[in-house]
Design a protein around this motif. Structure first.
Motif, PDB file in Angstrom:
ATOM      1  N   ARG A 110      -5.037  16.190 -34.923  1.00 20.20           N
ATOM      2  CA  ARG A 110      -5.465  16.265 -33.519  1.00 20.20           C
ATOM      3  C   ARG A 110      -5.851  14.927 -32.915  1.00 20.20           C
ATOM      4  O   ARG A 110      -5.824  14.745 -31.706  1.00 20.20           O
ATOM      5  CB  ARG A 110      -6.642  17.238 -33.383  1.00 20.20           C
ATOM      6  CG  ARG A 110      -6.221  18.676 -33.677  1.00 20.20           C
ATOM      7  CD  ARG A 110      -7.167  19.685 -33.084  1.00 20.20           C
ATOM      8  NE  ARG A 110      -8.496  19.608 -33.656  1.00 20.20           N
ATOM      9  CZ  ARG A 110      -9.321  20.643 -33.733  1.00 20.20           C
ATOM     10  NH1 ARG A 110      -8.937  21.822 -33.274  1.00 20.20           N
ATOM     11  NH2 ARG A 110     -10.513  20.498 -34.254  1.00 20.20           N
ATOM     12  N   PRO A 125       3.864  13.451 -33.481  1.00 21.60           N
ATOM     13  CA  PRO A 125       3.441  13.925 -32.158  1.00 21.60           C
ATOM     14  C   PRO A 125       2.026  14.506 -32.120  1.00 21.60           C
ATOM     15  O   PRO A 125       1.787  15.606 -31.638  1.00 21.60           O
ATOM     16  CB  PRO A 125       4.493  14.992 -31.822  1.00 21.60           C
ATOM     17  CG  PRO A 125       5.108  15.389 -33.106  1.00 21.60           C
ATOM     18  CD  PRO A 125       4.877  14.309 -34.102  1.00 21.60           C
ATOM     19  N   TRP A 126       1.066  13.703 -32.604  1.00 22.78           N
ATOM     20  CA  TRP A 126      -0.308  14.235 -32.667  1.00 22.78           C
ATOM     21  C   TRP A 126      -0.901  14.454 -31.279  1.00 22.78           C
ATOM     22  O   TRP A 126      -1.791  15.278 -31.095  1.00 22.78           O
ATOM     23  CB  TRP A 126      -1.203  13.364 -33.558  1.00 22.78           C
ATOM     24  CG  TRP A 126      -1.358  11.950 -33.119  1.00 22.78           C
ATOM     25  CD1 TRP A 126      -0.662  10.881 -33.583  1.00 22.78           C
ATOM     26  CD2 TRP A 126      -2.266  11.448 -32.135  1.00 22.78           C
ATOM     27  NE1 TRP A 126      -1.071   9.744 -32.943  1.00 22.78           N
ATOM     28  CE2 TRP A 126      -2.046  10.062 -32.050  1.00 22.78           C
ATOM     29  CE3 TRP A 126      -3.240  12.031 -31.322  1.00 22.78           C
ATOM     30  CZ2 TRP A 126      -2.769   9.251 -31.168  1.00 22.78           C
ATOM     31  CZ3 TRP A 126      -3.953  11.230 -30.454  1.00 22.78           C
ATOM     32  CH2 TRP A 126      -3.719   9.869 -30.384  1.00 22.78           C
ATOM     33  N   SER A 128       0.463  15.924 -28.915  1.00 23.63           N
ATOM     34  CA  SER A 128       0.733  17.333 -28.593  1.00 23.63           C
ATOM     35  C   SER A 128      -0.147  18.246 -29.447  1.00 23.63           C
ATOM     36  O   SER A 128      -0.681  19.244 -28.972  1.00 23.63           O
ATOM     37  CB  SER A 128       2.188  17.695 -28.888  1.00 23.63           C
ATOM     38  OG  SER A 128       3.052  16.834 -28.204  1.00 23.63           O
ATOM     39  N   TYR A 129      -0.304  17.876 -30.735  1.00 18.98           N
ATOM     40  CA  TYR A 129      -1.103  18.712 -31.642  1.00 18.98           C
ATOM     41  C   TYR A 129      -2.597  18.636 -31.304  1.00 18.98           C
ATOM     42  O   TYR A 129      -3.390  19.431 -31.797  1.00 18.98           O
ATOM     43  CB  TYR A 129      -0.863  18.313 -33.098  1.00 18.98           C
ATOM     44  CG  TYR A 129       0.590  18.370 -33.523  1.00 18.98           C
ATOM     45  CD1 TYR A 129       1.472  19.293 -32.950  1.00 18.98           C
ATOM     46  CD2 TYR A 129       1.094  17.504 -34.486  1.00 18.98           C
ATOM     47  CE1 TYR A 129       2.812  19.335 -33.341  1.00 18.98           C
ATOM     48  CE2 TYR A 129       2.427  17.545 -34.875  1.00 18.98           C
ATOM     49  CZ  TYR A 129       3.278  18.463 -34.291  1.00 18.98           C
ATOM     50  OH  TYR A 129       4.595  18.510 -34.673  1.00 18.98           O
ATOM     51  N   HIS A 131      -3.898  19.634 -28.879  1.00 26.28           N
ATOM     52  CA  HIS A 131      -4.266  20.869 -28.174  1.00 26.28           C
ATOM     53  C   HIS A 131      -4.415  22.075 -29.109  1.00 26.28           C
ATOM     54  O   HIS A 131      -4.694  23.179 -28.639  1.00 26.28           O
ATOM     55  CB  HIS A 131      -3.222  21.177 -27.098  1.00 26.28           C
ATOM     56  CG  HIS A 131      -3.028  20.044 -26.140  1.00 26.28           C
ATOM     57  ND1 HIS A 131      -4.003  19.656 -25.239  1.00 26.28           N
ATOM     58  CD2 HIS A 131      -2.005  19.171 -25.972  1.00 26.28           C
ATOM     59  CE1 HIS A 131      -3.566  18.612 -24.548  1.00 26.28           C
ATOM     60  NE2 HIS A 131      -2.358  18.293 -24.982  1.00 26.28           N
TER      61      HIS A 131
END
Ligand code: HEC
Length: 184
Positions: A110, A125-126, A128-129, A131
């Protein structure tokens, strides 16, 4: 006295049996909760694309499921920053996440930070993660910890390094047009 009903002992035994059954019920319930958590994590990992970037062969559409999430064989180039390779996410102690706590896995997912405070490249793609809810982030961590460990050391590279693996990169049009036909 023989034949006399020992009320106190019977009451104690009954109380003990009741407590033991409660403890067992709680254990079974938490085992079931863990199973549910791992299954949820498996589902989330399957739809979040982790496999593409973290399993050998994943970027070639032919993931090696014996080394599932054991680290990629393709690096992603970010000009001037380096070539970043999807890490080994299995619980192998030396080359994977075996020494990471669930909290540390969740922070990496995150916040893009490793336990030593270093930053994880934006290729991962943290953002995006970031969330992910607590339940979902910890479910992913639980699933990763349930995987069979794969010993596979992953290294990322500096831009100027000679790399021993395939590299995915974004090319300006002139550079793409100049590529040999076999690479198009
Ligand atoms: C687009 C490709 C991509 C996707 C999708 C992706 N990752 Fe990554 N991940 C990377 C790369 C590349 C790195 C290494 C970055 C670096 O070296 O700075 C990385 C690093 C990590 C790390 C840090 C590990 C370490 O040892 O430093 C964790 C944890 C991680 N990813 C978990 C996941 C999980 C879980 C998923 C799916 C929910 C996922 N990643 C999806 C590319 C990806």
């Amino acid at each position: 006295m023989a034949g006399t009903f020992d009320f106190k002992a019977a009451a104690l035994a009954a109380a003990f049996a009741f407590l033991t059954s409660q403890v067992h019920a709680a254990e079974t319930q938490s085992a079931r909760a863990d199973e549910g958590q791992v299954a949820r994590g498996k589902y989330l990992v399957s739809i979040a694309g982790c496999n593409d970037c973290h399993t050998p062969g994943g970027m070639f559409g032919n993931p090696d499921m014996k080394r599932y999430l054991g680290g990629s064989d393709v690096g992603f180039s970010i000009p001037t920053q380096g070539v970043f390779v999807g890490a080994n996410l299995t619980p192998d102690a030396d080359t994977g996440l075996g020494k990471w706590t669930a909290d540390q896995v969740v922070t990496a997912l995150r916040k893009g930070k490793r336990p030593d405070g270093s930053e994880i490249s934006g290729v991962m793609p943290w953002a995006s993660y970031a969330h992910l809810t607590d339940d979902d982030a910890y479910a992913i961590a639980a699933f990763l910890r349930s995987l069979p460990p794969v010993a596979n050391k992953i290294t990322s590279y500096k831009s100027a390094d000679t790399v021993p693996i395939a590299v995915s990169t974004v090319l300006p049009p002139d550079a793409y047009n100049a590529l040999p036909a076999a690479l198009k």
